[in-house]
Design a protein around this motif. Structure first.
Motif, PDB file in Angstrom:
ATOM      1  N   TYR A 109       0.837  -1.192   0.000  1.00  0.00           N
ATOM      2  CA  TYR A 109       0.000   0.000   0.000  1.00  0.00           C
ATOM      3  C   TYR A 109       0.879   1.252   0.000  1.00  0.00           C
ATOM      4  CZ  TYR A 109      -3.740   3.180   1.457  1.00  0.00           C
ATOM      5  OH  TYR A 109      -4.648   4.206   1.511  1.00  0.00           O
ATOM      6  N   ASP A 126      -7.086   5.294  -0.809  1.00  0.00           N
ATOM      7  CA  ASP A 126      -7.433   3.889  -1.031  1.00  0.00           C
ATOM      8  C   ASP A 126      -7.836   3.661  -2.485  1.00  0.00           C
ATOM      9  OD1 ASP A 126      -6.931   3.609   1.570  1.00  0.00           O
ATOM     10  OD2 ASP A 126      -9.011   3.262   2.217  1.00  0.00           O
ATOM     11  N   GLU A 127      -8.629   4.597  -2.995  1.00  0.00           N
ATOM     12  CA  GLU A 127      -9.068   4.466  -4.380  1.00  0.00           C
ATOM     13  C   GLU A 127      -7.892   4.495  -5.335  1.00  0.00           C
ATOM     14  OE1 GLU A 127     -11.934   7.426  -5.418  1.00  0.00           O
ATOM     15  OE2 GLU A 127     -13.399   6.668  -3.955  1.00  0.00           O
ATOM     16  N   GLU A 130      -5.960   1.227  -5.258  1.00  0.00           N
ATOM     17  CA  GLU A 130      -6.647   0.155  -5.968  1.00  0.00           C
ATOM     18  C   GLU A 130      -6.595   0.373  -7.477  1.00  0.00           C
ATOM     19  OE1 GLU A 130     -10.554  -0.746  -4.576  1.00  0.00           O
ATOM     20  OE2 GLU A 130     -11.057  -1.916  -6.366  1.00  0.00           O
ATOM     21  N   GLU A 131      -6.880   1.610  -7.869  1.00  0.00           N
ATOM     22  CA  GLU A 131      -6.895   1.946  -9.285  1.00  0.00           C
ATOM     23  C   GLU A 131      -5.533   1.688  -9.921  1.00  0.00           C
ATOM     24  OE1 GLU A 131      -7.829   6.128  -9.826  1.00  0.00           O
ATOM     25  OE2 GLU A 131      -6.471   6.063 -11.553  1.00  0.00           O
ATOM     26  N   LEU A 133      -3.093  -0.282  -8.784  1.00  0.00           N
ATOM     27  CA  LEU A 133      -2.766  -1.699  -8.801  1.00  0.00           C
ATOM     28  C   LEU A 133      -3.551  -2.423  -9.892  1.00  0.00           C
ATOM     29  CD1 LEU A 133      -2.563  -2.360  -4.960  1.00  0.00           C
ATOM     30  CD2 LEU A 133      -0.684  -2.498  -6.595  1.00  0.00           C
ATOM     31  N   ARG A 134      -4.790  -1.987 -10.075  1.00  0.00           N
ATOM     32  CA  ARG A 134      -5.595  -2.586 -11.150  1.00  0.00           C
ATOM     33  C   ARG A 134      -4.966  -2.277 -12.503  1.00  0.00           C
ATOM     34  NH1 ARG A 134     -10.399  -4.788  -9.878  1.00  0.00           N
ATOM     35  NH2 ARG A 134     -11.382  -4.115  -7.940  1.00  0.00           N
ATOM     36  N   TRP A 139      -3.720  -6.128  -8.980  1.00  0.00           N
ATOM     37  CA  TRP A 139      -4.689  -5.954  -7.884  1.00  0.00           C
ATOM     38  C   TRP A 139      -5.165  -7.297  -7.334  1.00  0.00           C
ATOM     39  CZ3 TRP A 139      -6.416  -3.115  -4.204  1.00  0.00           C
ATOM     40  CH2 TRP A 139      -7.676  -3.353  -3.654  1.00  0.00           C
ATOM     41  N   ASP A 140      -5.565  -8.192  -8.240  1.00  0.00           N
ATOM     42  CA  ASP A 140      -6.135  -9.450  -7.767  1.00  0.00           C
ATOM     43  C   ASP A 140      -5.120 -10.245  -6.958  1.00  0.00           C
ATOM     44  OD1 ASP A 140      -8.537  -8.871  -8.905  1.00  0.00           O
ATOM     45  OD2 ASP A 140      -7.980  -9.778 -10.838  1.00  0.00           O
ATOM     46  N   LYS A 143      -4.526  -7.844  -3.402  1.00  0.00           N
ATOM     47  CA  LYS A 143      -5.557  -7.075  -2.694  1.00  0.00           C
ATOM     48  C   LYS A 143      -5.747  -7.531  -1.255  1.00  0.00           C
ATOM     49  CE  LYS A 143      -9.290  -9.948  -4.461  1.00  0.00           C
ATOM     50  NZ  LYS A 143     -10.229 -10.055  -5.591  1.00  0.00           N
ATOM     51  N   ASP A 144      -5.383  -8.791  -0.973  1.00  0.00           N
ATOM     52  CA  ASP A 144      -5.563  -9.281   0.394  1.00  0.00           C
ATOM     53  C   ASP A 144      -4.344  -9.053   1.281  1.00  0.00           C
ATOM     54  OD1 ASP A 144      -8.057 -10.143  -0.323  1.00  0.00           O
ATOM     55  OD2 ASP A 144      -7.268 -12.065  -1.073  1.00  0.00           O
ATOM     56  N   LEU A 146      -2.241  -6.059   1.291  1.00  0.00           N
ATOM     57  CA  LEU A 146      -1.711  -4.722   1.019  1.00  0.00           C
ATOM     58  C   LEU A 146      -0.734  -4.235   2.095  1.00  0.00           C
ATOM     59  CD1 LEU A 146      -4.881  -2.909  -0.327  1.00  0.00           C
ATOM     60  CD2 LEU A 146      -2.889  -3.698  -1.613  1.00  0.00           C
TER      61      LEU A 146
END
Lengths: 262, 404, 729
Positions: A109, A126-127, A130-131, A133-134, A139-140, A143-144, A146
């Motif tokens: 993170y 946070d957004e 995520e954005e 990493l995507r 991300w997938d 995501k667990d 971070l």
């Protein structure tokens, strides 16, 4: 060649660029237009100065005390080497991914958030994480976890994390210095796919000594070689990738891409 | 490997014999000597631990005789085992060892003012004692008092080590306030900002600073720092000997240590991390403070821990400049009147090391309470510094694994 | 998705943001640089502080003025020459010269005046005593004359006040006739005012009660006597008397309170005035005129027109016949008349006549004489037993007593030694008689920039002291042993102590340290637990406070190994003395243990730097491990090992705390041996620093410079060694 007349389609321009390390001229007299939202590849034998040229685009060479540069890098009509240009801001606009994955020894993170934070990001962190990493297609996988250290990831994941980190500060251009050289073929493939996705939003310049990679994933290719007399790198040929690999204009290029030297 | 032409020696016969493993006395002897050299260092440690423990045990088990203000009421001959004592002074109990003149006795029964004793115990000579001779009773150095008491005067049966410990801590804290920021900041400058030229000039200067004997720093504290503090800040409020001046100078003395250890740690952070940071548009300061420093944190922490250990063990500066004589206090003063405790940096106070130096520099007779006591202090000192050094090395070891 | 650009600062905001980051970058950069600068600044301040203390002005007060020893000696010589008549009575002197055809001598100018027909006045360096030559100082033997009385006497006895006033009013009238030189008129008027202030205004002479008794200088005798007679003539009705006993005796008696009015041909010294004060005699000093000593001869000595000061020295203190001065002079004995001992005249004479002779110009015999005159008997005897003053005979001791002492069980050192030489005697005079004492010292900075103020302050506080620039670091400081007198203290014994302690340390720790390093690097399997313990243990030892090593050394070397470290095992302890383990050996071994970990760690690094190919090459030739190590690995690693060892040694040179615990002595006056008690430079610095007297701080500063120079030499040699071998290999 490139559509140089249409300036809106040019992301950045190199004009007669030479880079020196002390007395040694590493690359000389490069003229190059990099097309917007395209992938431009620099290929050439080891020591021909392709990484040096790449670093000239976001003034990373400034960090080497003995380096010096002639010529201009024009970005949005401004020479990046003008006295009133701040290299720090240049590097934010023109991001960089390095040869060896180099995540910070912080959490995944924080690896993303840190760059955004120092650059004054005001949105939801946070957004953004995520954005980013995507958009780096990781991300997938993370995501667990971070809050785990970025160093705990595999090499390919680390490199994508580094790309995500770069993307997070919203650069316009991303420089990639042999981003796959330290990775296995599967990870390499993933990065190449990612580059194709990123191309929609970013202009990418990539240095590679893997000709297949250049052929597969770039739109334009510049071939650099070393001058045998003064050992400086110079640009032999620059054209659309398909054109270069099917119909090289220069004999050196042909010899290089058919693997006869290099 | 190409051998030179074979000489015409008949090898066949002796080859088997010559290849057989032989005991080479010469080699074994030398190896033995080398092993002994290595083991000597272990013996040094064992020696330190043994002598400190041994003398400390004598300190804690030592019988010191305390005046009871009670004396014998009548003359007693060698055969008398029961005698009267004066009413004054402290009460004696059964089992107590008492001393009259040079003779030791064990109290077997107490009946009002009359004592029944076993004469001449522990091999002392039974002799005649006249009335009015003082009765002294034996006491042990109370273990609890040593680690809780606030007065240290072994000869007066006061064994609280806190005046020494507190002033040691005081000086360590002051020196850390000086050394840690300055040492770390100069390490950051050297590692992240300085040109090679600057580094090549400054590092030898720091080495020179680190090589100056500590007694010279002591001189500096006494003849420069204290007068300077007096003139510039405190005037008459500061004593000639004070912990502030000593602490500042100890800090100065430690700066090179902190700086060079921290710089090593910062320098070991891979360049690629810095590049990554710059690539994101970070400034030099952001890179140094928020990328490089956190990455080197364990190394820097280890430097800090070693520095604390060094400050606690530092002797000559405090011996010269901090003062002679423990600053005894009462625990209640710590909150109400801390100016009179070792917590007041403007007054003199003696540290553990300073005390050891002063006591052993004087006329010291072996087996005296003072002699034993400095070993007890030494043991505490040794344990503190050893623990800190081990902690520091653990931190460094963990830190090495990260980038390998 | 929102427009990403908007979430980052843009345009003006961006500019501000970047400016802010740049600014904080600059500020912090400055903070870091300042921190680094502080470290350098401290080094500079530390050095300047030491230099500031090691040089500077000092106010030096001698217990005895060295020149007075010279003049005292010369006076004695003069008075005890053959054919010499000495008296404090100038009339008697004049008579002696008149009666001897080869006579020459000194009389007060007034006495010459009265006997001018029978005496021949001789010029000194071409100058005769006249009002001009006396006033401008070109005639050397002139001095003011004084009368003294106690303040109490002046105020309670009107006769004295009256006489003083009369003296001041009339001395210049009669003085000239009597052969005196006149005092300044304004000075006289001022002094009359002083008398009036102290004793009230003038009173009629015939009403003054009481008597007048004068005593003291013979030079002033004629004038004071004339004044007494005139005073009575003018109406004073009391008894009058006057004696001549010489200035010195007069001052002594006056300060005891035995003299009403004192005649003196020199002013009282500060010491004499202090004695007076102690006896509650508060002297009032009145200058009444100038007197010159005339050098006169029998009229028949007409070949002498003028003499130089040097010739006078020969005439009065060296030669016995006139022809020894000049071959053209007659072969006749010189008959001399000189002012007696204790007179102001003799002092004036010797002060001028021998002013060019310094203490260092005198002969060894003269030194012995000065010692005889000035040293106490007990102290003299003790020193004479240590080492004799004279090759033949004794000054304080007697031959029999000395022989007796030499025959005893413990003969004094003087029995076996030759007599002291001239330099030794001179040193002795300085240490025992002159005893220079530093009253105050000033640091270099003040000495340069406030020199005037310091000199003024010193002359006020220490009127007898000399203010001079002193480098505390000087050749004497290096060769003198320790002393409790700051002026005489030096660091020779401490330097020797350091050298010997460090030599012991080296002899112990170098072989052992290198051996341990070889074991750990070449032999030991570093995965084995016991080798790990050794390695861990060594790095732990490096962090143990040095004072703990001191306690280890105290227990092990000083106490347990006493027979070894005291030298008892080798028969090095003198019988009847208590063996002490607090020796150079103990100190050296303690420091050896202290630096052992450092040497091992450095040597290990040096061995590790030797490429493995070198080991394989050796082994490949069939050499054993030790052969390979000894002839290939060790030589290659040696420069590195030596560099590390030198650096460890410099640590040992500066160590103080463990040596205090081991039992360094602070006062060592004789050069140490391996089995003697010791001191080292850092100990000396510690001890001097801890003394309250400021001059010892100066000594400490000088000793620090010596220590730092030694360390600098050691470190420089390590650097040279490192550079030479790292470039060649």
């Amino acid at each position: 060649m490139s559509d140089s007349n249409d300036s809106t389609n040019i992301a950045v321009q190199a004009k007669d660029v030479s880079v020196y390390y002390g007395d040694f001229r590493a690359v000389k007299n490069i003229n190059l237009d990099v097309a917007r939202n395209k992938i431009t590849a620099f290929i050439g034998p080891s020591g021909c100065g392709k990484s040096t040229l790449l670093r000239a685009f976001n003034r990373m060479n400034d960090l080497i005390p003995i380096s010096r540069m002639d010529g201009e890098i024009v970005y949005r009509g401004k020479n990046l080497y003008d006295a009133d240009v701040d290299p720090v801001e240049v590097r934010r606009r023109i991001g960089m991914v390095f040869q060896k994955p180099n995540p910070f020894p912080k959490s995944i993170y924080e690896n993303i958030a840190w760059g955004a934070r120092i650059n004054g990001y005001k949105g939801n962190m946070d957004e953004l994480v995520e954005e980013s990493l995507r958009s780096a297609a990781i991300w997938d996988e993370v995501k667990d976890k971070l809050d785990q250290s970025g160093l705990s990831l595999s090499g390919g994941q680390q490199q994508r994390l580094c790309i995500a980190r770069t993307v997070a500060v919203k650069p316009e251009i991303i420089l990639m210095d042999e981003p796959c050289s330290a990775l296995d073929p599967i990870a390499t493939l993933k990065i190449e796919e990612l580059m194709r996705q990123l191309q929609e939003q970013y202009t990418i310049i990539i240095v590679t000594h893997n000709m297949q990679q250049a052929a597969r994933s770039s739109d334009y290719t510049a071939f650099l070689n070393m001058d045998t007399t003064d050992r400086s790198g110079y640009m032999v040929e620059f054209s659309e990738t398909s054109a270069m690999f099917t119909n090289p204009q220069n004999q050196q290029t042909e010899e290089y891409i058919t693997g006869r030297f290099g | 490997m190409i051998n030179s032409p074979v000489h015409d020696i008949d090898l066949t016969e002796d080859v088997a014999l010559s290849l057989r493993k032989k005991t080479k006395w010469h080699e074994t002897l030398i190896q033995g000597a080398l092993v002994a050299c290595g083991i000597l260092s272990v013996f040094t440690t064992i020696g330190i631990v043994v002598i400190l423990l041994n003398e400390s045990i004598s300190f804690f088990t030592r019988e010191v005789f305390e005046i009871t203000n009670k004396s014998i009421a009548t003359d007693i001959g060698p055969a008398d085992t029961t005698f009267e004592t004066t009413a004054s002074g402290s009460t004696l109990v059964v089992g107590q060892i008492v001393r009259v003149d040079d003779e030791l006795m064990e109290v077997l029964a107490v009946d009002g003012l009359s004592l029944t004793v076993e004469r001449g115990i522990q091999g002392t000579e039974v002799s005649f004692h006249t009335a009015d001779e003082e009765i002294e009773k034996s006491v042990r150095v109370p273990f609890r008092e040593v680690f809780t008491g606030s007065r240290w005067q072994p000869r007066l049966q006061q064994f609280g080590m806190w005046p020494l410990i507190l002033s040691t801590l005081m000086i360590s804290v002051i020196s850390m306030i000086v050394a840690l920021p300055l040492g770390l900041a100069s390490a950051i400058y050297l590692s992240e900002y300085a040109s090679n030229r600057t580094r090549s000039i400054v590092k030898p200067i720091l080495e020179v600073l680190a090589g100056i004997p500590t007694v010279v720093y002591g001189y500096f504290a006494l003849t420069f720092m204290t007068p300077f503090l007096e003139r510039a800040f405190f005037g008459d409020n500061i004593q000639v000997f004070n912990t502030l001046s000593a602490g500042i100078v100890v800090g100065v003395l430690i700066i090179p240590l902190v700086s060079s250890m921290s710089e090593d740690a910062l320098h070991a952070v891979p360049q690629s991390l810095r590049n990554a940071s710059y690539g994101l548009g970070a400034t030099k300061l952001e890179t140094a403070l928020r990328v490089v420093l956190p990455a080197a944190l364990s190394g820097v922490t280890a430097a800090f821990v070693v520095a604390i250990s060094r400050a606690i063990g530092e002797t000559m500066v405090v011996a010269v400049a901090a003062g002679a004589g423990p600053r005894n206090f009462e625990w209640s003063q710590v909150f109400t009147n801390y100016g009179e405790t070792p917590l007041n940096p403007l007054q003199s106070a003696e540290t553990m090391t300073g005390h050891i130096v002063r006591i052993s520099g004087g006329d010291l007779s072996y087996n005296s309470i003072d002699y034993n006591s400095i070993f007890a202090i030494g043991l505490v000192l040794f344990l503190i510094t050893l623990t800190l050094n081990i902690i520091s090395r653990r931190i460094v070891e963990r830190f090495r694994e990260v980038y390998d | 998705m929102e427009n990403p650009e908007n979430l980052y600062p843009v345009d003006e905001e961006l500019q501000k943001f970047i400016d802010y980051r740049k600014r904080s970058g600059t500020i912090w950069r400055g903070v870091f640089l300042m921190s680094l600068f502080v470290a350098i600044l401290v080094l500079i301040v530390l050095m300047l502080n030491i230099i500031n203390d090691a040089f500077g002005l000092v106010a030096l007060e001698n217990e005895v003025d060295p020149h007075s020893l010279v003049t005292g000696y010369q006076e004695n010589t003069m008075v005890s020459m053959p054919n010499t008549f000495a008296s404090t009575n100038h009339a008697a002197l004049a008579a002696v010269i008149q009666q001897n055809e080869t006579g020459i001598g000194f009389v007060g100018h007034a006495h010459y005046q009265t006997n001018a027909d029978d005496l021949r006045l001789i010029a000194v360096d071409g100058q005769f005593p006249t009002a001009e030559t006396v006033a401008d100082g070109s005639y050397p033997f002139a001095r003011p004359l004084y009368i003294y009385t106690a303040l109490d006497t002046l105020q309670s006895e009107p006769a004295v006040a009256g006489y003083f006033r009369f003296y001041l009013e009339n001395a210049n009238n009669s003085g000239g006739e009597l052969g005196y030189f006149l005092a300044d008129e304004t000075l006289m008027a001022d002094q009359i005012n002083l008398i009036d202030t102290l004793a009230g205004g003038p009173q009629a002479l015939d009403s003054l009660g009481g008597n007048l008794a004068l005593s003291g200088s013979s030079s002033l005798y004629p004038l004071s006597r004339q004044m007494l007679l005139d005073f009575r003539q003018a109406g004073f009705g009391g008894d009058i008397s006057i004696e001549q006993i010489g200035s010195e005796a007069g001052i002594e008696a006056f300060c005891r309170g035995d003299i009403q009015v004192l005649n003196a041909s020199r002013p009282m010294t500060v010491a004499e005035a202090a004695t007076c004060q102690r006896n509650r005699v508060n002297p009032v000093e009145i200058a009444v005129g100038l007197d010159a000593l005339a050098i006169v001869s029998h009229p028949s000595l007409d070949f002498l027109e003028s003499v130089s000061l040097k010739e006078m020295g020969q005439i009065f203190a060296a030669m016995n016949y006139w022809d020894e001065i000049d071959p053209s002079y007659p072969v006749e004995p010189i008959v001399r008349a000189v002012p007696g001992e204790g007179s102001g005249s003799l002092e004036l004479l010797s002060g001028s006549m021998f002013s060019t002779i310094g203490l260092e110009n005198l002969s060894g015999a003269a030194y012995a004489e000065i010692i005889r005159e000035n040293l106490g008997r007990g102290r003299g005897r003790a020193l004479e037993r240590d080492q004799r003053f004279l090759a033949e005979g004794f000054i304080f001791d007697s031959q029999t007593a000395f022989n007796g002492a030499c025959a005893s069980a413990e003969p004094p050192t003087g029995c076996a030694q030759p007599a002291r030489d001239r330099d030794n005697l001179l040193d002795l005079i300085e240490q025992e008689i002159i005893v220079p004492q530093i009253q105050q010292t000033w640091p270099l900075y003040d000495s340069i920039f406030n020199r005037q103020a310091i000199v003024a302050e010193a002359s006020r506080k220490y009127p007898d002291a000399i203010v001079e620039f002193k480098s505390w670091l000087n050749p004497d400081f290096l060769v003198n042993p320790q002393s409790s007198e700051a002026e005489l203290a030096g660091v020779r014994t401490a330097i020797w102590g350091t050298v010997m302690v460090v030599a012991t340390t080296f002899l112990f720790s170098f072989p052992v340290g290198v051996g341990a390093a070889i074991y750990l690097e070449e032999y030991a399997d570093s995965t084995k637990w016991y080798n790990k313990i050794i390695q861990t243990n060594i790095s732990n030892l490096a962090g143990v406070p040095s004072i703990i090593y001191g306690m280890l050394g105290l227990t092990v070397f000083v106490r347990l190994l006493l027979p070894l470290t005291s030298g008892e095992m080798f028969g090095r302890v003198a019988e009847g003395t208590d063996p002490s383990g607090r020796t150079v050996i103990s100190a050296g071994l303690t420091l050896g243990l202290l630096i052992l970990p450092i040497i091992i760690i450095n040597a290990q690094e040096a061995l590790r730097a030797v490429p493995n190919s070198m080991r394989r090459a050796g082994m490949g030739l069939g050499a054993t491990k030790w052969q390979t190590t000894w002839s290939h690995v060790l030589p290659a690693a040696l420069p590195g090992i030596l560099t590390g060892t030198i650096l460890a040694m410099s640590r040992a040179v500066g160590e103080t705390a463990p040596l205090i615990v081991v039992g360094a002595s602070t006062v060592i006056r004789t050069d140490p041996t391996f089995f003697s008690r010791f001191t080292v430079l850092p100990i000396q610095i510690f001890q001097w620093t801890s003394r309250p007297q400021p001059e010892f701080q100066n000594l400490a500063a000088a000793a620090i410079i010596v220590l730092l120079l030694i360390l600098l030499t050691l470190n420089a040699s390590a650097v040279i060694l490192r550079n030479r071998y790292s470039t060649s290999s």
